[in-house]
Design a protein around this motif. Structure first.
Motif, PDB file in Angstrom:
ATOM      1  N   PRO A  83     -18.901 -14.425  45.487  1.00  0.00           N
ATOM      2  CA  PRO A  83     -20.299 -14.538  45.939  1.00  0.00           C
ATOM      3  C   PRO A  83     -20.783 -13.340  46.741  1.00  0.00           C
ATOM      4  CG  PRO A  83     -19.157 -16.622  46.265  1.00  0.00           C
ATOM      5  CD  PRO A  83     -18.105 -15.617  45.858  1.00  0.00           C
ATOM      6  N   ASP A  84     -19.904 -12.711  47.519  1.00  0.00           N
ATOM      7  CA  ASP A  84     -20.315 -11.557  48.320  1.00  0.00           C
ATOM      8  C   ASP A  84     -20.217 -10.243  47.547  1.00  0.00           C
ATOM      9  OD1 ASP A  84     -17.589 -11.154  48.162  1.00  0.00           O
ATOM     10  OD2 ASP A  84     -17.216 -11.392  50.314  1.00  0.00           O
ATOM     11  N   GLN A  85     -19.831 -10.327  46.268  1.00  0.00           N
ATOM     12  CA  GLN A  85     -19.721  -9.157  45.384  1.00  0.00           C
ATOM     13  C   GLN A  85     -18.766  -8.099  45.935  1.00  0.00           C
ATOM     14  OE1 GLN A  85     -23.515  -7.699  43.770  1.00  0.00           O
ATOM     15  NE2 GLN A  85     -24.467  -9.644  44.354  1.00  0.00           N
ATOM     16  N   LYS A  86     -17.675  -8.569  46.551  1.00  0.00           N
ATOM     17  CA  LYS A  86     -16.671  -7.648  47.081  1.00  0.00           C
ATOM     18  C   LYS A  86     -15.330  -7.754  46.347  1.00  0.00           C
ATOM     19  CE  LYS A  86     -18.575  -7.340  51.781  1.00  0.00           C
ATOM     20  NZ  LYS A  86     -18.313  -7.550  53.241  1.00  0.00           N
ATOM     21  N   ASN A  87     -15.113  -8.867  45.663  1.00  0.00           N
ATOM     22  CA  ASN A  87     -13.832  -9.081  44.992  1.00  0.00           C
ATOM     23  C   ASN A  87     -14.049  -9.484  43.535  1.00  0.00           C
ATOM     24  OD1 ASN A  87     -12.030  -8.828  47.407  1.00  0.00           O
ATOM     25  ND2 ASN A  87     -13.214 -10.608  48.081  1.00  0.00           N
ATOM     26  N   VAL A  88     -13.153  -9.003  42.671  1.00  0.00           N
ATOM     27  CA  VAL A  88     -13.214  -9.311  41.241  1.00  0.00           C
ATOM     28  C   VAL A  88     -11.833  -9.770  40.793  1.00  0.00           C
ATOM     29  CG1 VAL A  88     -13.732  -8.442  38.942  1.00  0.00           C
ATOM     30  CG2 VAL A  88     -14.987  -7.555  40.904  1.00  0.00           C
ATOM     31  N   SER A  89     -11.797 -10.867  40.029  1.00  0.00           N
ATOM     32  CA  SER A  89     -10.524 -11.406  39.550  1.00  0.00           C
ATOM     33  C   SER A  89     -10.579 -11.572  38.039  1.00  0.00           C
ATOM     34  CB  SER A  89     -10.232 -12.770  40.198  1.00  0.00           C
ATOM     35  OG  SER A  89     -10.203 -12.674  41.602  1.00  0.00           O
ATOM     36  N   ASP A 105     -22.611   1.421  41.053  1.00  0.00           N
ATOM     37  CA  ASP A 105     -21.824   0.641  42.014  1.00  0.00           C
ATOM     38  C   ASP A 105     -21.356  -0.663  41.383  1.00  0.00           C
ATOM     39  OD1 ASP A 105     -22.109   2.547  43.975  1.00  0.00           O
ATOM     40  OD2 ASP A 105     -23.840   1.584  44.920  1.00  0.00           O
ATOM     41  N   PHE A 106     -22.232  -1.296  40.613  1.00  0.00           N
ATOM     42  CA  PHE A 106     -21.834  -2.547  39.969  1.00  0.00           C
ATOM     43  C   PHE A 106     -20.783  -2.278  38.895  1.00  0.00           C
ATOM     44  CE2 PHE A 106     -21.968  -6.449  37.612  1.00  0.00           C
ATOM     45  CZ  PHE A 106     -22.284  -7.411  38.562  1.00  0.00           C
TER      46      PHE A 106
END
Length: 395
Positions: free
Chosen positions: A99-105, A38-39
């Motif tokens: 912080p919520d581990q839902k978005n990556v930029s 998942d990560f």
């Protein structure tokens, strides 16, 4: 009869492959260490983001997000598990997880609507050599991010010979040669504003790299009043970790270092003594603090096993050697081209007392990382802290 023979051969082949996978999992303590796909799926993208990279140092930021420093990496699109051969490779970039581990930029430069490498060395006017950065580790002080980087340059004498005539070499053959035709000039320290990652300045770290080529900045730990800066010294057949430190209250962090002598600290680099452990360490490694213990995590250099050690001090006394994982990809690769390297810990993502650990995977054949993107995507695993420290408490 021939048809039945082929079917039988295929069944035997399937059993061998399955057996290989199962034996690898069994040797990896599968009842305790788990794979975190998942990560990995969060970290890598098939479009609009980083599609492949190595390096993967991480630093927790004040707003709760995490920035990863990546070495050679790809953007572009992935289709049916592969990327086009013309996909450009950036020498470095950042990848920021919310912080919520839902978005990556993905963070990189753009020139003329084209993605470009984020960090680039500045050449002097008379210097025509191509130079680039491979990022090391870093740290944060107040609203500033500091990143160490290896300042690399092209060196034809370091080129790998692929044993083909010049007219027979493909573009991928030439890329393979160029990728490994480099040497390290020195170590630089770059600084960036937060939260927007604007470059502030770059300084050469003030020590004589030619006199003592230690790759400082491959691990950084802020602890108490000091910033501890760890580096790899690659001796023939064996690699060791050295420790430098500088007060956290300093206005500059690229000079006035002191080095661990084993019995104390000294400003003379030549008196630096390595951390005493019994394996040759990976170029990249992790040292971090868990409660009152310091944990050293490294993959054995040119090996497949990941080990940990613990100490009550950040620069010496590491004991309690524990093999926590055996990376299975090389064992189960029929081409014998895949290799794993540079395991790193990311303690800010510890969950249910399980430490997040990454390790890189790559191929000796550059074509492979285009044909199959999974051959250039780091793996992520979860290692129970109690395996390392015998601490069974849940935080």
């Amino acid at each position: 009869m021939k048809k039945h023979h082929n079917i039988l051969r295929n069944i035997i082949f399937l059993i061998i492959i399955t057996s290989c996978s199962l034996s690898a999992c069994k040797s990896n303590n599968s009842d305790t260490v788990t794979i975190d796909n998942d990560f990995k799926d969060l970290f890598y993208a098939d479009s609009n983001g980083i599609t492949g990279a190595d390096g993967i140092f991480s630093v927790l930021l004040p707003d709760g997000s995490t920035v990863f420093f990546l070495g050679d990496c790809f953007l572009g699109n992935v289709s049916n598990g592969s990327r086009k051969y013309a996909t450009p490779m950036l020498r470095n970039a950042f990848n920021v997880i919310s912080p919520d581990q839902k978005n990556v930029s993905a963070i990189y430069q753009i020139q003329n609507n084209t993605p470009q490498t984020l960090m680039t060395p500045t050449n002097t006017p008379e210097d025509t050599t191509y130079r680039w950065y491979w990022p090391g580790h870093g740290f944060v002080k107040e609203d500033t991010l500091y990143v160490f980087a290896l300042n690399l340059y092209n060196e034809p004498s370091a080129k790998i010979d692929i044993n083909k005539k010049e007219e027979e070499k493909s573009e991928l053959d030439k890329l393979t040669e160029d990728i490994f035709a480099f040497r390290i000039k020195n170590i630089d320290l770059l600084s960036f504003t937060l939260p927007d990652f604007n470059h502030i300045e770059t300084h050469k770290v003030d020590f004589d790299y030619k006199k003592r080529p230690i790759d400082f900045g491959n691990c950084v730990l802020t602890d108490g009043k000091y910033v501890y800066i760890y580096g790899t010294e690659n001796l023939p057949g064996f690699s060791q970790i050295h420790t430098a430190r500088v007060p956290l209250q300093n206005k500059t962090f690229y000079n006035n270092w002191e080095y661990s002598t084993g019995n104390g600290w000294d400003k003379d680099l030549m008196k630096s003594q390595p951390i005493d452990i019994d394996i040759s360490v990976s170029e990249q490694f992790s040292i971090f603090k868990h409660k009152k213990q310091y944990i050293l995590l490294t993959q054995e250099r040119a090996g497949l096993d990941i080990y940990t050690y613990t100490s009550s001090l950040p620069h010496k006394g590491f004991q309690n050697k524990t093999k926590v994982y055996h990376t299975p990809e090389t064992d189960c690769d029929s081409t014998k081209r895949l290799f794993t390297y540079n395991a790193l810990a990311h303690p800010q993502f510890t969950k249910n007392n399980k430490l997040l650990v990454s390790y890189c995977i790559n191929s000796k054949n550059v074509k492979d990382v285009f044909d199959d993107v999974e051959k250039y995507r780091a793996r992520f695993i979860r290692v129970p802290i109690e395996m390392i420290t015998n601490d069974k408490s849940i935080e």
